[in-house]
Design an enzyme around this catalytic site. Sequence first.
Site, short mmCIF file in Angstrom:
data_model
loop_
_atom_site.label_atom_id
_atom_site.label_comp_id
_atom_site.label_asym_id
_atom_site.label_seq_id
_atom_site.Cartn_x
_atom_site.Cartn_y
_atom_site.Cartn_z
N CYS A 122 0.62 -0.87 -0.26
CA CYS A 122 -0.08 0.01 -0.12
C CYS A 122 0.50 1.40 -0.04
CB CYS A 122 -0.62 -0.06 1.06
SG CYS A 122 -2.22 1.55 1.05
N CYS A 164 -5.54 -3.76 7.57
CA CYS A 164 -6.61 -2.60 7.39
C CYS A 164 -8.21 -3.18 6.64
CB CYS A 164 -6.34 -1.29 6.74
SG CYS A 164 -6.13 -1.32 5.22
#
Length: 368
Positions: free
Chosen positions: A113, A209
């Site tokens: 990410c 997440c």
Amino acid sequence: MQPEFQLSEPFDARRIVVAMSGGVDSSVVAALAARTGAETIGVTLQLYDHGAAVGRTGSCCAGQDIRDARAVADRIGIAHYVFDYESRFRDSVIADFADEYMAGRTPIPCVKCNMGVKFTDLFQIARDLGADCLATGHYVRRVEGPQGAELHRAADPARDQSYFLFATTQAQLDYLRFPLGGLPKPQVREIAAELGLSVALKPDSQDICFVPDGDYAKIVRKLRPDADEGGDIVHVDGRVLGRHKGMIHYTVGQRKGLEIGGQPDPLYVVRLDAEGRRVIVGPKAALAVGAARLSDINWLGGDFTEPLTAKVRSMAKPVPARLDGDRLIFNAPEYGVAPGQAAVLYAGERVLGGGWIAATEAAMAEAA
């Protein structure tokens, strides 16, 4: 009179873009950036489906987090923009996460990410907005060295995030700012409270997440329906000890959940054979790794002759090692080294770079 705060890295910019995840760290960065008098712009990347994200907390870039970021921006009087990167995140991070597990590797989606949507795409957004720098709430330090910006570990070892940022390029590092890297987390929360930010007591993000409940297998199974295909559990000496319920349920170093009772000694997952769908197990000694082959090495440190240390898991302590080409050689056998994870190299507090662990070399011979 407003309270004064000492930034770990002072801003020297007319326009600052702050990556706002909705948590306390990035909110404090935005508030302190705005206090410098620079034009400050908050940017949040929406990474989840709006409906699925409603009410989710304890992650980042979810529905409630976006609302929290917007509330902080309103409180401190800065512009705030939300960009929809759901499809980009799904393709570059979540799909890669599933593919890595299916290939018998243990992925680190947070690094992917950072390499993609957070630093590459957000970097471009900040450039397009005419910002002089991009500031984030990461706990690392950016230090100006004799040959340019260097990446260093955070002052608070318990909060250090340098392991997840090893793939930062020099061009990105020159543009990035990490003002919290020299501060302990309790002080950051105190600053948030003194500034009247609503997120001062908000819990930290937990786990990955997009896997808020910790059930990685469910995510992989949804994207790759054949993820639960079973196979043999094989001892390093070649004996078949039982059957497993899908390799996505196992990682290198795992001891619990093997369901092969009746063994005289504890057994651990030593490696995963994706092609043969075999889970290879053995005693703890079989986990000992003497060296690892690295791929996609990112180097930030220049030429170094001093001893290096290597960190092979996010929670591991750096251990003495040396790098010979793409081969990382440990001074003493290291345990729990898993393909798919990263090996991050340090010289003292400085991050030299790192690479992805592509394969390991056992410190003891296997028969399987």
